[in-house]
Design an enzyme around this catalytic site. Structure first.
Site, PDB file in Angstrom:
ATOM      1  N   ASP A 482       0.850  -1.132  -0.079  1.00 48.95           N
ATOM      2  CA  ASP A 482       0.008   0.076  -0.142  1.00 48.95           C
ATOM      3  C   ASP A 482       0.937   1.107  -0.021  1.00 48.95           C
ATOM      4  OD1 ASP A 482      -2.255   1.561   0.180  1.00 48.95           O
ATOM      5  OD2 ASP A 482      -1.979   1.605   2.393  1.00 48.95           O
ATOM      6  N   ASP A 844      -1.077  -0.888   5.939  1.00 45.79           N
ATOM      7  CA  ASP A 844      -1.262  -0.231   7.440  1.00 45.79           C
ATOM      8  C   ASP A 844      -2.628  -0.718   8.054  1.00 45.79           C
ATOM      9  OD1 ASP A 844      -2.947   1.185   5.645  1.00 45.79           O
ATOM     10  OD2 ASP A 844      -2.019   2.948   6.499  1.00 45.79           O
ATOM     11  N   ASP A 848      -7.043  -2.584   3.573  1.00 47.75           N
ATOM     12  CA  ASP A 848      -6.061  -3.782   2.921  1.00 47.75           C
ATOM     13  C   ASP A 848      -6.304  -5.228   3.855  1.00 47.75           C
ATOM     14  OD1 ASP A 848      -4.648  -1.630   1.720  1.00 47.75           O
ATOM     15  OD2 ASP A 848      -3.366  -1.459   3.486  1.00 47.75           O
TER      16      ASP A 848
END
Length: 1157
Positions: A482, A844, A848
């Site tokens: 990410d 994080d 996700d």
């Protein structure tokens, strides 16, 4: 009434083809189309079969029940016959990874309700699968999941049917069918954990071995194995118990919440949350309320902390479900995500605000394990089973050892029967061969490397909830990252704002200059277009919103009486200029209504009212999206070029727009599409998002180790490209090709275009940009990695649907994926897996979670509760953990292989030696066995794994399979070498003049044992030099070799008598050392010159025409020979708009066709 069912789980190592002979009604799919899809088969128990199985259990002395325990499907097949699901009393389930579950159907009936004839109709048959309850639907002829509202309900039906609550009778029936609203994770009793661990096939085999050793008076090693087994079992049970207690404490508070509900007849009443049912009308009052279920907000608004789900403790605004007429399901009626209307279980309602002083109301959507928190807990309780080839190969090799042991047993039976030994002694000797050829410690030895690696990772602040995945880390060859919060810093710095008017963009206003931004709609947008809240006197919310609001120097308050006199509703959030602000013509702005930001919609909108003035609409979001809602004449013609100027420098750019709202509309009745139209473009907000200090060095380390790096972000494409260049993901000299795909529109079919993204180099001394045209360079340089593809989520979706044949080719060099939704991130990870990549995902936690669960290895940089769904969690919030994880994974993998080789050679050497001694109807003494098994093998097994990982990531991954040519060749050659040494020593010792078959000298032992004792040290010496180990392991090898040499040359009668050894001439002992040295040198040369010689294996592969069978390798070779790839400045159309929808792939998950050498 007891609602639970008996559930038993057993792993099936090989797929079984159930259902092939099933007729209609006997086989169905559970959760069809979902991630946890399962096949379900109906069976009916037969008394005669149960009687036969009972007799078999008695006559087999308990072996048959043990087999049934390991193979649950066999238990069903033996006791039951297939039947329709309608008639079944036992069902067998099979998942896509061949895990079998036996479930016994339970009947539910409302015995405590006086409902007359309805009682019979309400008798239902149910099963519980992984904590989720399913009931049999007679009309549909299938099992249906319960505990949640139906998806087909429209928003109007939800308001009408559940807006006034449920009656008491409806609640009772729903409680009966759906069960309690609890997330029960019982603390497993120690005795259950102990029995489950003891019945492991590994410990059962150890028990067999220990019993055999006691019968042969081999007590010392038997006691040693018992002690080690007890310690191992105790540690395992302790760990499992601790995990059970932690998980229980995590969800314990969830079941003890008092809530207020509104009943249709009873009015408002308080009850424990465990009595909630889908359809109940919740009344939310006060702040800091923990949600005990999933609920649809139907009246009022809430600010929620969803850190448990997303990993970010950023307040999220929830809006009520609009009452829209029609039959469209409520989840699909709006363009954006339905989740903005849902309060998820486990999240905290920070603030609840009702409309017009009425309470906040929400309809219970899901209860128990059906909820968001329940799903999270289930993912921990039932993680995705692994099918890593290492473990399958280990089972296969164990079967080979069993086959070898069988040959040895036949040989032993022949030798000892012909020599006239008693039957009892013959059986003991034959069974002894099994414990020698199949070392009981081999399965445990393969996991020791993982245990040590897990401890080393813990010291680095990396925590693992799935230790078996550490080995998979060693196979990673592609890692997705990410961007925001992972590659770049969390915080954003407000760099400036670019206002615009009808003629174009104005000069950049920098907030660091100290100048105040002139009052106007742009200034008003910065003060009010956000989702910030005031909690305990502190402004909280998204970091981007905070930076923007702080730049205005305004303050935030809650509406007061004096504000209400000016037309501001009560309890509305008001922003107003503070005392230091000047020249602002308004007293304040009230935020009347919010349409929250959605990662799918890429925008947020607010309706505000100036005190005593107009009602306005402000929009903020991705510049391209915001501009699409604006009047075309208000968007500057230089919009694209201006946006590119800032995105190419890595800035994060936000677009702002507004319009005046007609006062005759009632705000609550306005739909989002009515508000978000005919806007006036205001300008661009420029924020700086800097790289983390560790990012560039880590990515360089991964790329130098030939591990692909990919960026998956929700940010702007150009910003992502710039970050990729700055971080080194796209190195200098490598080119970026932009792929744009458009959906089918009208008569035109879907199209895809390929454009070379020109790199702008900003020169400080001159106010101009220099462009580099690298089209010719692309065509001349077709090497892998000389170019990268960049595309956004929309293009990815179109390509997946209409250009499916191109998708694998694009993924081969696809590096930058921008504007990706959470679902698209998961899909992309899965597509990479289909190409046989071992995929890692590092994020994080925000948006996700799906990708982290889908990847082979998911690494969360968040310490929130959402991280428990990820196999790995790093306390250090940067990507330095990724190379550490790969290094430790490789170390664990290599150590497992070394341990495997050592244990295999150790057992084979002892096996050969014992069979040679059996030729003379002789055997090693117990102390000689003890010296080899305990003093040499066990100590080596413990210390081999103590050394840490190699400090540098090398460009070659270790083999992923035990059954690979180099490893097998190493084992076979060393076994043959040891066999030759055994035979040479065995023959030579019998030709010595001092050799006699009689018993003589003080040692009183037969001379043949010398051969076995002196050959055995070659195993640890040889395997010790096989890998570059240092420290404790090398010290142990040196000490063991010294002890062996000391015993050989000591001439201490008491020592020789204790070990049952024979004193021999010194010259013969020197010969033995020479043979050992020769064995060591030959083994070392073979390992270094052949087994570990990568160049030699590459030559062998070329000579035999071997090519990797991995999909990505096949594609690499095909694309390297394709002169037309990659296409540049081309556009192509899809002839079949829906092509690719029917294409199916098999997801390898933890499988790979690549044969590593």
């Amino acid at each position: 009434m007891e609602y639970s069912v008996v559930e038993k789980v057993g792993e099936e190592w090989n797929r079984f083809s159930m259902g092939d002979h099933f007729e209609k009604g006997q086989h169905a799919l559970l959760n069809e189309g979902e991630e946890n899809e399962m096949e379900i088969f109906g069976y009916r128990t037969q008394s005669c079969r149960e009687t036969l199985c009972l007799a078999g259990s008695i006559f087999s002395f308990g072996i048959l029940p043990l087999v049934f325990y390991w193979k649950p499907a066999w238990h069903v097949w033996a006791n039951c016959i297939p039947c329709s699901l309608q008639e079944a009393d036992v069902v067998l389930l099979r998942t896509t990874v061949s895990v079998s579950l036996i479930l016994y159907l339970a009947a539910l009936s409302p015995e405590h309700l006086d409902m007359g004839w309805l009682t019979f109709l309400l008798q239902v048959r149910c099963i519980k699968v992984q904590k989720i309850r399913y009931v049999w639907d007679n009309l549909e002829g299938q099992f249906r999941k319960i505990g949640c509202l139906e998806d087909w309900l429209s928003s109007a039906k939800i308001h009408l049917k559940f807006g006034s609550g449920l009656t008491t009778e409806e609640q009772e029936i729903r409680r009966l069918i759906c069960g309690p609203n609890t997330i029960d994770v019982e603390i497993t009793p120690i005795w259950k954990l102990l029995i489950k661990e003891v019945l492991n096939p590994f410990y059962v085999f150890q028990l067999f071995s220990v019993c055999l050793w006691f019968s042969e008076d081999y007590k010392e090693y038997a006691f040693a194995i018992i002690i080690m087994s007890i310690i191992s079992i105790a540690l395992t049970v302790y760990d499992l118990r601790e995990q059970s207690v932690k998980l229980h404490r995590l969800v314990e508070a969830h079941n003890n919440i008092t809530v207020s509900i509104y009943g249709k007849n009873a009015g408002v009443q308080e009850l424990e949350s465990r009595f909630l049912v889908p359809g109940d009308l919740l009344i939310l009052m006060g702040n800091k309320v923990q949600m005990p279920c999933d609920a649809i907000l139907i009246d009022g608004s809430c600010v929620v902390n969803e850190g448990m789900l997303t990993g970010e403790s950023i307040p999220v605004t929830k809006t009520p479900l609009p009452k829209v007429d029609g039959s469209v399901p409520w989840k699909t009626q709006s363009e954006g995500e339905y989740k903005r209307h849902v309060l998820f279980c486990g999240t905290e309602v920070i603030q609840a605000k009702g409309a017009c002083s009425s309470p906040v109301k929400a309809v219970v959507l899901q209860t128990g394990f059906n909820t968001a928190k329940g799903d999270l807990v289930r993912s921990i309780l039932y993680p995705k089973p692994m099918n890593f080839k290492l473990y399958r190969d280990a089972i296969r090799f164990l079967l080979c050892l069993v086959g070898t042991a069988t040959i040895g047993m036949i040989y032993t039976l022949c030798i000892y029967v012909l020599s006239g030994e008693t039957p009892g002694e013959v059986v003991k000797k034959a069974l002894d061969v099994i414990t020698i050829a199949v070392p009981p410690a081999l399965p445990a030895a393969l996991t020791t490397g993982i245990m040590y690696a897990q401890r080393r990772l813990k010291k680095r602040g990396i925590f693992c909830i799935s230790p078996q995945r550490i080995n998979v880390c060693g196979q990673l060859n592609l890692v997705c990252f990410d961007k925001t919060g992972t590659l770049t810093r969390d915080g954003l710095d407000l760099w400036g704002v670019v206002p615009c008017d009808g003629n174009g963009f104005q000069e950049v206003h920098s907030f660091t200059s100290g100048r105040t931004l002139p009052w106007g709609p742009l200034y008003a947008a910065m003060t009010s277009c956000h989702s910030l809240i005031l909690l305990d006197g502190t402004i909280q919310g998204d970091p981007l919103d905070l930076k923007m609001f702080e730049a205005t120097t305004w303050e935030m308050v809650v509406s007061r009486d004096d504000f209400q006199l000016k037309g501001v509703p009560g309890c509305a959030m008001v922003v107003k200029p503070c005392g230091t602000s000047s020249q602002v013509p308004v007293e304040g702005i009230a935020i009347l209504h919010q349409f929250p930001f959605s990662s799918v919609l890429q925008r947020m909108t607010v309706i505000v009212q100036e005190m005593g003035g107009d009602q306005l609409v402000f929009m903020k979001g991705a510049p391209e999206r915001v501009a699409s809602f604006c009047q075309p004449e208000t968007v500057p013609t230089s919009f694209v070029s201006e946006l590119q100027i800032y995105t190419t420098q890595g800035f994060r750019v936000i677009g702002l727009a507004y319009k005046k709202l007609e006062m005759d509309h009632h705000i609550s009745a306005l739909m989002r599409d009515q508000v978000e139209s005919d806007l006036i473009f205001l300008g661009l907000l420029i924020l700086e998002n800097r790289l983390k200090e560790e990012t560039k060095s880590v990515l360089e380390e991964l790329i130098s180790a030939r591990i692909r790096t990919v960026m998956i972000t929700g940010d702007n494409l150009q910003t992502a490209v710039t970050v990729a260049r700055k971080s080194g993901m796209v190195s200098e000299g490598q080119k970026v090709i932009l792929i744009e795909a458009n959906e089918t529109t009208g008569s035109s079919s879907a199209s895809i275009s390929w454009k070379l993204l020109e790199e702008k180099k900003h020169i400080a001394c001159r106010n101009q940009d220099s462009y580099i045209n690298i089209r010719e360079e692309i065509s001349d340089n077709s090497k892998e990695g000389s170019y990268h593809f960049a595309l956004n989520g929309k293009s990815f979706q179109v390509i997946s649907q209409h250009f499916s044949s191109l998708l694998p080719k694009i993924l081969m060099n696809g590096t930058i994926f921008a504007r990706m939704s959470p679902g698209q991130k998961s899909s992309l990870v899965e597509e990479f897996q289909k190409l046989d990549y071992f995929v890692g995902m590092c994020g994080d936690g925000a948006n996700d979670c799906g990708a982290l669960k889908m990847a082979h290895v998911g690494v969360s940089l968040s310490e929130q509760e959402a991280s428990v769904a990820s196999p790995f969690t790093s306390k250090t919030p940067n990507i330095e953990c990724v190379p550490h994880l790969i290094k430790e994974g490789r170390a664990a993998l290599v150590t497992s292989f070394c341990m495997f080789k050592y244990m295999a050679l150790y057992s084979m050497i002892q096996y050969v030696g014992v069979l040679l001694l059996y030729w003379e109807t002789n055997n090693l003494s117990n102390y000689q066995f003890l010296f080899q098994d305990l003093a040499i093998t066990t100590i080596i097994g413990v210390t081999m794994n103590l050394n840490g990982a190699y400090p540098k990531l090398v460009p070659f991954r270790p083999a992923g399979r035990l059954i690979s040519p180099p490893l097998l060749l190493s084992v076979i050659l060393n076994i043959l070498l040891s066999l030759a040494m055994h035979i040479v020593g065995f023959i030579l010792v019998q030709r010595q003049p001092w050799y006699s078959l009689g018993i003589h000298s003080a040692c009183t032992v037969q001379n043949d044992t010398i051969s076995k004792l002196t050959i055995s040290p070659t195993a640890p010496v040889k395997n010790g030099t096989n890998s570059v180990f240092t420290n404790i392991f090398v010290l142990v090898l040196v000490v063991q070799l010294s002890v062996c040499l000391f015993i050989l040359f000591a001439d201490i009668p008491e020592l020789y008598r204790c070990l049952d050894l024979l004193c021999t001439p010194v010259l013969w002992r020197v010969y033995i050392v020479i043979m050992l040295s020769s064995n060591f040198i030959v083994s070392l040369v073979v390992e270094e010159a052949i087994i570990e010689n990568r160049a030699l294996w590459m030559i062998i592969k070329r000579c035999f025409g071997y090519q990797s069978k991995s999909q990505y390798r096949i594609l690499q070779r095909a694309l390297a020979n394709d002169p037309s790839w990659p296409p540049i400045n081309q556009t192509s159309d899809s002839d079949m708009p829906e092509c690719g929808r029917g294409v199916s792939y098999s997801n390898p998950v933890f499988e790979s066709n690549e044969d590593q050498l």
